[in-house]
Scaffold this active site. Structure first.
Site, PDB file in Angstrom:
ATOM      1  N   PRO A  80       4.491   7.714  -5.954  1.00  0.00           N
ATOM      2  CA  PRO A  80       4.124   7.592  -4.537  1.00  0.00           C
ATOM      3  C   PRO A  80       5.221   8.139  -3.629  1.00  0.00           C
ATOM      4  O   PRO A  80       6.400   7.848  -3.825  1.00  0.00           O
ATOM      5  CB  PRO A  80       3.953   6.079  -4.349  1.00  0.00           C
ATOM      6  N   GLY A  82       5.923   9.138   0.754  1.00  0.00           N
ATOM      7  CA  GLY A  82       5.436   8.846   2.096  1.00  0.00           C
ATOM      8  C   GLY A  82       4.712  10.028   2.724  1.00  0.00           C
ATOM      9  O   GLY A  82       4.414  11.030   2.071  1.00  0.00           O
ATOM     10  N   SER A 108       1.472   5.930  -1.896  1.00  0.00           N
ATOM     11  CA  SER A 108       2.389   5.167  -1.054  1.00  0.00           C
ATOM     12  C   SER A 108       1.639   4.403   0.031  1.00  0.00           C
ATOM     13  O   SER A 108       0.652   4.888   0.598  1.00  0.00           O
ATOM     14  CB  SER A 108       3.397   6.117  -0.401  1.00  0.00           C
ATOM     15  N   TYR A 130       5.750  -1.687  -0.335  1.00  0.00           N
ATOM     16  CA  TYR A 130       7.084  -2.200  -0.011  1.00  0.00           C
ATOM     17  C   TYR A 130       6.902  -3.655   0.425  1.00  0.00           C
ATOM     18  O   TYR A 130       5.825  -4.053   0.855  1.00  0.00           O
ATOM     19  CB  TYR A 130       7.729  -1.399   1.122  1.00  0.00           C
ATOM     20  N   THR A 156       7.865  -1.259  -4.856  1.00  0.00           N
ATOM     21  CA  THR A 156       9.076  -0.451  -4.759  1.00  0.00           C
ATOM     22  C   THR A 156      10.199  -1.245  -4.109  1.00  0.00           C
ATOM     23  O   THR A 156      10.080  -1.686  -2.965  1.00  0.00           O
ATOM     24  CB  THR A 156       8.809   0.828  -3.942  1.00  0.00           C
ATOM     25  N   ARG A 165      23.971  11.556   6.112  1.00  0.00           N
ATOM     26  CA  ARG A 165      23.706  12.607   5.125  1.00  0.00           C
ATOM     27  C   ARG A 165      24.602  13.786   5.472  1.00  0.00           C
ATOM     28  O   ARG A 165      24.548  14.301   6.590  1.00  0.00           O
ATOM     29  CB  ARG A 165      22.233  13.014   5.157  1.00  0.00           C
ATOM     30  N   LYS A 254       9.334  -0.913  -9.370  1.00  0.00           N
ATOM     31  CA  LYS A 254      10.066   0.350  -9.290  1.00  0.00           C
ATOM     32  C   LYS A 254      11.458   0.124  -8.709  1.00  0.00           C
ATOM     33  O   LYS A 254      11.602  -0.479  -7.651  1.00  0.00           O
ATOM     34  CB  LYS A 254       9.290   1.339  -8.414  1.00  0.00           C
ATOM     35  N   SER A 276      14.780   3.828 -11.694  1.00  0.00           N
ATOM     36  CA  SER A 276      14.707   4.728 -10.545  1.00  0.00           C
ATOM     37  C   SER A 276      15.812   4.451  -9.551  1.00  0.00           C
ATOM     38  O   SER A 276      16.181   3.300  -9.328  1.00  0.00           O
ATOM     39  CB  SER A 276      13.343   4.556  -9.848  1.00  0.00           C
ATOM     40  N   HIS A 278      15.302   6.079  -6.541  1.00  0.00           N
ATOM     41  CA  HIS A 278      14.532   6.636  -5.422  1.00  0.00           C
ATOM     42  C   HIS A 278      14.867   8.108  -5.213  1.00  0.00           C
ATOM     43  O   HIS A 278      14.999   8.604  -4.092  1.00  0.00           O
ATOM     44  CB  HIS A 278      14.787   5.855  -4.137  1.00  0.00           C
ATOM     45  N   ASP A 309      11.857   7.862 -13.146  1.00  0.00           N
ATOM     46  CA  ASP A 309      11.694   8.959 -12.190  1.00  0.00           C
ATOM     47  C   ASP A 309      13.057   9.391 -11.693  1.00  0.00           C
ATOM     48  O   ASP A 309      14.031   8.644 -11.761  1.00  0.00           O
ATOM     49  CB  ASP A 309      10.771   8.558 -11.027  1.00  0.00           C
ATOM     50  N   GLY A 310      13.111  10.635 -11.216  1.00  0.00           N
ATOM     51  CA  GLY A 310      14.356  11.176 -10.699  1.00  0.00           C
ATOM     52  C   GLY A 310      14.835  12.373 -11.490  1.00  0.00           C
ATOM     53  O   GLY A 310      15.261  12.239 -12.641  1.00  0.00           O
ATOM     54  N   GLY A 311      14.731  13.578 -10.903  1.00  0.00           N
ATOM     55  CA  GLY A 311      15.320  14.767 -11.495  1.00  0.00           C
ATOM     56  C   GLY A 311      14.453  15.534 -12.466  1.00  0.00           C
ATOM     57  O   GLY A 311      14.918  16.523 -13.044  1.00  0.00           O
TER      58      GLY A 311
END
Length: 393
Positions: A80, A82, A108, A130, A156, A165, A254, A276, A278, A309-311
């Site tokens: 999922p 957004g 999601s 969520y 999640t 960032r 998750k 995960s 995220h 999940d991830g990558g």
């Protein structure tokens, strides 16, 4: 195929970057802070080697498996994500693509399309939540998912948003007002294909969250729903156990990353967990998901189903995860790039790329089924595994 066939997920990403306005594309790349975890999610797969055969390989390979009681044609599930403003059809196009390729859709609660429309496009839909608002709010969302026909819930918990960032965060408006449209216009005009895809539908990108509608039917904006999440106290393990009891069906938790918490998840009665971080958009400095997977599988793999999940960018990445004990993988950015590049056909293309990579890797390893994979098929460098939450450092 209007957008043209692509042979790798990397090519899907390149085409997505060319098609999308820069701020929309950068939103897909978002990793927390310096991006250490985002990069490690991908580079960790590169550290894992294979032990191939030379002769005696199987002439046929079976990639199918089951997850949460559902048969899927390959061990790849849609994770999922957004609001999918990369394409006008958003989550409905993704759901159709997943159905066409025989796999499950994760939707999601922050999606741009209603859960009812997505499940109509793919009956194998798992609905993601969520922890937002009160228990009554959670019950209302559970009931809507149940009435729509969702087969499972994804809860999640692996998201602690970072404002900082290093490459900057794109400006995403609360609403697409005239002023915001004028601000965004120079970007959009440089990407006429993306702009035309929305213009011909007669609708601008939808920044609302229809699945987060209040009891009175009021539909919040994405950031309105997000703000409610920010102001809701995080759930306890008692809350997780309560939600499992209320749903009375399979629930995937998750964001489990530690061995001790994997055991607590099993005790809470969840049917599955996803290892995960995220997609690197959680706490930066967290090791890659694939590094945490083996220890968690060793601890609870006989009690519940484990995905990761991830990558994941290649079919060989999927094989590495399954060899280390994952039932399947969940993909996020990979299918979003396919969606941006060519809509539903682009998502199908990504799934075909992964399927082809899984099949060719199984061939080289001499296996006739995805279920034949084991740790004997992969080579892990010393100190690759991160067994968090064991008391060992």
């Amino acid at each position: 195929m209007a957008g043209g066939w692509f042979e790798t997920v990397a090519e899907a990403q390149r085409r997505a970057q060319k098609r999308l306005p820069p701020s929309v594309y950068s939103a897909l790349l978002a990793g927390a802070e310096k991006g250490v975890t985002y990069r490690d999610n991908m580079s960790a797969f590169d550290e894992i080697g294979f032990a191939p055969l030379t002769a005696g390989m199987s002439g046929k390979r079976d990639l199918s498996t089951t997850f949460l009681g559902q048969e899927i044609s390959l061990p790849v599930i849609i994770s999922p994500t957004g609001v999918q403003a990369v394409h006008p059809d958003g989550e409905v196009a993704v759901a159709r693509a997943a159905a066409a390729r025989g796999t499950a859709m994760g939707l999601s609660s922050f999606a741009s399309k209603p859960v009812e429309d997505v499940i109509a496009a793919n009956p194998k839909t798992f609905y993601q939540l969520y922890w937002i608002g009160s228990r009554d709010d959670m019950l209302r969302r559970l009931d809507r998912a149940r009435q729509a026909g969702a087969l499972a819930i994804i809860l999640t918990l692996d998201w602690s948003f970072s404002y900082g960032r290093d490459w900057g965060s794109p400006h995403i408006p609360e609403k697409l007002t005239f002023r915001e449209a004028m601000r965004f216009a120079p970007e959009a005009l440089r990407r006429p294909g993306w702009l035309w895809s929305f213009a011909r539908t007669g609708h601008i990108p939808d920044l609302t969250a229809p699945n987060m509608a209040a009891a009175d039917g009021t539909v919040p904006t994405f950031f309105g729903a997000y703000g409610e999440w920010m102001n809701t106290a995080p759930p306890s393990w008692d809350d997780v156990r309560w939600l499992v009891e209320q749903w009375e069906g399979p629930l995937l938790l998750k964001g489990v990353y530690r061995v001790d918490e994997a055991r607590r998840a099993a005790d809470a009665g969840v049917a599955a967990i996803s290892v995960s971080n995220h997609g690197g958009n959680n706490l930066d400095g967290t090791p890659a998901s694939i590094r945490a997977l083996p220890a968690i599988v060793d601890a609870v793999g006989d009690q519940l189903e484990v995905v990761i999940d991830g990558g994941i960018r290649r079919g060989s990445d999927v094989v590495k995860a399954v060899a280390l004990g994952a039932r399947a993988v969940m993909i996020g950015r990979a299918y979003l790039w396919g969606l941006a590049a060519n809509g539903q056909a682009g998502v199908e293309n990504v799934l075909d790329v992964l399927r082809g990579g899984i099949d060719s890797t199984l061939l080289a390893l001499g296996h006739s089924s995805i279920h034949d994979l084991s740790r004997e098929d992969v080579l892990l460098p010393p100190d690759f595994v991160r067994a968090l939450g064991t008391g060992d450092r």
